[in-house]
Enzyme design. Structure first.
Site, PDB file in Angstrom:
ATOM      1  N   HIS A   9      38.526  48.023  44.082  1.00 37.83           N
ATOM      2  CA  HIS A   9      39.219  47.521  42.891  1.00 37.83           C
ATOM      3  C   HIS A   9      40.618  48.119  42.777  1.00 37.83           C
ATOM      4  O   HIS A   9      40.770  49.335  42.614  1.00 37.83           O
ATOM      5  CB  HIS A   9      38.384  47.921  41.662  1.00 37.83           C
ATOM      6  CG  HIS A   9      38.953  47.485  40.368  1.00 37.83           C
ATOM      7  ND1 HIS A   9      39.269  48.365  39.352  1.00 37.83           N
ATOM      8  CD2 HIS A   9      39.264  46.245  39.902  1.00 37.83           C
ATOM      9  CE1 HIS A   9      39.722  47.696  38.308  1.00 37.83           C
ATOM     10  NE2 HIS A   9      39.740  46.410  38.615  1.00 37.83           N
ATOM     11  N   ARG A  10      41.609  47.277  42.921  1.00 38.26           N
ATOM     12  CA  ARG A  10      43.027  47.704  42.980  1.00 38.26           C
ATOM     13  C   ARG A  10      43.229  48.662  44.156  1.00 38.26           C
ATOM     14  O   ARG A  10      44.031  49.595  44.084  1.00 38.26           O
ATOM     15  CB  ARG A  10      43.477  48.349  41.668  1.00 38.26           C
ATOM     16  CG  ARG A  10      43.131  47.533  40.425  1.00 38.26           C
ATOM     17  CD  ARG A  10      43.576  48.185  39.134  1.00 38.26           C
ATOM     18  NE  ARG A  10      42.952  47.553  37.971  1.00 38.26           N
ATOM     19  CZ  ARG A  10      43.027  47.987  36.720  1.00 38.26           C
ATOM     20  NH1 ARG A  10      43.750  49.054  36.445  1.00 38.26           N
ATOM     21  NH2 ARG A  10      42.416  47.370  35.730  1.00 38.26           N
ATOM     22  N   GLU A  36      40.541  44.204  46.496  1.00 36.07           N
ATOM     23  CA  GLU A  36      41.004  43.489  45.301  1.00 36.07           C
ATOM     24  C   GLU A  36      42.375  44.020  44.896  1.00 36.07           C
ATOM     25  O   GLU A  36      42.621  45.236  44.947  1.00 36.07           O
ATOM     26  CB  GLU A  36      40.010  43.700  44.147  1.00 36.07           C
ATOM     27  CG  GLU A  36      40.198  42.751  42.975  1.00 36.07           C
ATOM     28  CD  GLU A  36      41.051  43.266  41.834  1.00 36.07           C
ATOM     29  OE1 GLU A  36      41.349  42.496  40.914  1.00 36.07           O
ATOM     30  OE2 GLU A  36      41.452  44.459  41.855  1.00 36.07           O
ATOM     31  N   ASP A  38      46.139  42.785  42.283  1.00 35.85           N
ATOM     32  CA  ASP A  38      46.665  41.927  41.212  1.00 35.85           C
ATOM     33  C   ASP A  38      48.094  41.488  41.537  1.00 35.85           C
ATOM     34  O   ASP A  38      48.913  42.316  41.940  1.00 35.85           O
ATOM     35  CB  ASP A  38      46.675  42.705  39.902  1.00 35.85           C
ATOM     36  CG  ASP A  38      45.304  43.247  39.559  1.00 35.85           C
ATOM     37  OD1 ASP A  38      44.412  42.447  39.262  1.00 35.85           O
ATOM     38  OD2 ASP A  38      45.121  44.489  39.619  1.00 35.85           O
ATOM     39  N   HIS A  51      49.159  45.578  38.157  1.00 35.43           N
ATOM     40  CA  HIS A  51      48.135  45.094  37.226  1.00 35.43           C
ATOM     41  C   HIS A  51      48.673  44.691  35.864  1.00 35.43           C
ATOM     42  O   HIS A  51      48.411  43.596  35.366  1.00 35.43           O
ATOM     43  CB  HIS A  51      47.055  46.166  37.047  1.00 35.43           C
ATOM     44  CG  HIS A  51      45.982  45.772  36.083  1.00 35.43           C
ATOM     45  ND1 HIS A  51      46.072  45.997  34.717  1.00 35.43           N
ATOM     46  CD2 HIS A  51      44.802  45.126  36.262  1.00 35.43           C
ATOM     47  CE1 HIS A  51      44.997  45.526  34.121  1.00 35.43           C
ATOM     48  NE2 HIS A  51      44.206  44.993  35.028  1.00 35.43           N
ATOM     49  N   GLU A 111      43.885  38.538  42.800  1.00 29.93           N
ATOM     50  CA  GLU A 111      43.870  38.084  41.397  1.00 29.93           C
ATOM     51  C   GLU A 111      45.278  37.702  40.968  1.00 29.93           C
ATOM     52  O   GLU A 111      46.212  38.509  41.080  1.00 29.93           O
ATOM     53  CB  GLU A 111      43.322  39.182  40.474  1.00 29.93           C
ATOM     54  CG  GLU A 111      43.326  38.698  39.021  1.00 29.93           C
ATOM     55  CD  GLU A 111      42.785  39.696  38.019  1.00 29.93           C
ATOM     56  OE1 GLU A 111      42.227  40.735  38.422  1.00 29.93           O
ATOM     57  OE2 GLU A 111      42.939  39.426  36.811  1.00 29.93           O
ATOM     58  N   LYS A 113      47.511  37.159  37.900  1.00 31.25           N
ATOM     59  CA  LYS A 113      47.535  37.475  36.476  1.00 31.25           C
ATOM     60  C   LYS A 113      48.364  36.435  35.720  1.00 31.25           C
ATOM     61  O   LYS A 113      49.440  36.036  36.179  1.00 31.25           O
ATOM     62  CB  LYS A 113      48.166  38.860  36.262  1.00 31.25           C
ATOM     63  CG  LYS A 113      47.297  40.034  36.710  1.00 31.25           C
ATOM     64  CD  LYS A 113      46.080  40.168  35.838  1.00 31.25           C
ATOM     65  CE  LYS A 113      45.296  41.446  36.104  1.00 31.25           C
ATOM     66  NZ  LYS A 113      43.995  41.453  35.419  1.00 31.25           N
ATOM     67  N   ASP A 231      36.069  51.243  41.598  1.00 29.46           N
ATOM     68  CA  ASP A 231      37.165  52.152  41.955  1.00 29.46           C
ATOM     69  C   ASP A 231      36.714  53.157  43.015  1.00 29.46           C
ATOM     70  O   ASP A 231      37.530  53.823  43.637  1.00 29.46           O
ATOM     71  CB  ASP A 231      37.626  52.935  40.715  1.00 29.46           C
ATOM     72  CG  ASP A 231      38.158  52.040  39.601  1.00 29.46           C
ATOM     73  OD1 ASP A 231      38.555  50.891  39.885  1.00 29.46           O
ATOM     74  OD2 ASP A 231      38.177  52.500  38.438  1.00 29.46           O
TER      75      ASP A 231
END
Ligand code: G3P
Ligand code: CA
Length: 245
Positions: A9-10, A36, A38, A51, A111, A113, A231
């Protein structure tokens, strides 16, 4: 059980500043099957990986991403807020992230945004296509309109819808959007395993976020998730490997 997707995640954001090249690299090294990140677009139309709506929390600058030029964002320090060890690390452009991830096996969970216009979605997916990575990418968004635009721009790309909680008519929405993934907050999965099964029944996989509490991983797997967005990539890889050992 199919093998469990391990989603960084990120990037591996527990050990490196989120959405930076070191975090994304660490995710790969820690065994993520999906990375992943953003994507937002600068005032002068360049996709960058960050993000928040503003640069305030994760850089030494301030202002909304879409009101800053690439030059302005490129000069920011996106590492020191996390640790002085990462001083001078910048906000990456999408092209840099694609160059970094291209040679590796992990898939991309990209992703978009909001807000994002049709032109911006075209530009983002155009860069992914130019990098030869559309087939290894899932494009997701909390905004169903963006999910729909992604399908118009690149009909073959896999798409995902992010949710806080499952919608009452989640299966119908998923089918109407033609998505491959529906990724809600972790508590929604634990509270509604029937929806996970119903989505699976129409070919839609579920990968909840943000699964940082390892004590909850067995229950999420029992609920039928296809992967966990966390994370803590390294810990998840170790645990997932122990399931198949
Ligand atoms: O991929 C799931 C997760 O990234 C959604 O929430 O706020 O971390 O982008 P957020
Ligand atoms: Ca995200």
């Amino acid at each position: 059980m199919d093998s469990l997707h391990r989603v960084a995640h990120r990037g591996y954001s527990a050990i490196a500043p989120e959405n930076t090249l070191p975090a994304l690299t660490a995710g790969v090294l820690a065994g993520a099957t999906f990375i992943e990140f953003d994507v937002r677009t600068t005032a002068d139309g360049v996709p960058v990986v960050i993000h928040d709506r503003t640069v305030d929390r994760t850089t030494d600058g301030s202002g909304k991403v879409w009101e800053l030029t690439l030059d302005e964002i490129s000069g920011l320090d996106a590492g020191t807020w996390f640790s002085p060890a990462y001083a001078g690390i910048g906000v990456p452009q999408l092209t840099e992230v694609l160059d970094l991830l291209g040679p590796h096996d992990a898939e991309l969970l990209l992703e978009i945004k909001p807000p994002a216009t049709l032109e911006q979605v075209k530009n983002i997916l155009g860069q992914v296509a130019d990098a030869g990575l559309l087939g290894r990418t899932v494009v997701q968004s909390f905004d169903p309109a963006i999910v729909r635009l992604a399908g118009e721009v690149a009909p073959d790309v896999r798409r995902g819808l992010l949710r806080d909680g499952f919608d009452a008519d989640q299966v119908e929405i998923a089918q109407e959007l033609g998505i491959s993934y529906c990724n809600p907050r972790m508590s929604s999965v634990l509270g509604s395993p029937g929806t996970v099964a119903a989505l699976a029944g129409v070919g839609v996989s579920v990968m909840p976020w943000t699964a940082n509490d390892a004590a909850l991983w067995p229950g999420l797997v029992d609920a039928g998730v296809a992967g966990l967005i966390t994370d803590h990539t390294g810990e998840l890889t170790g645990w997932a490997n122990s399931l198949v050992a």
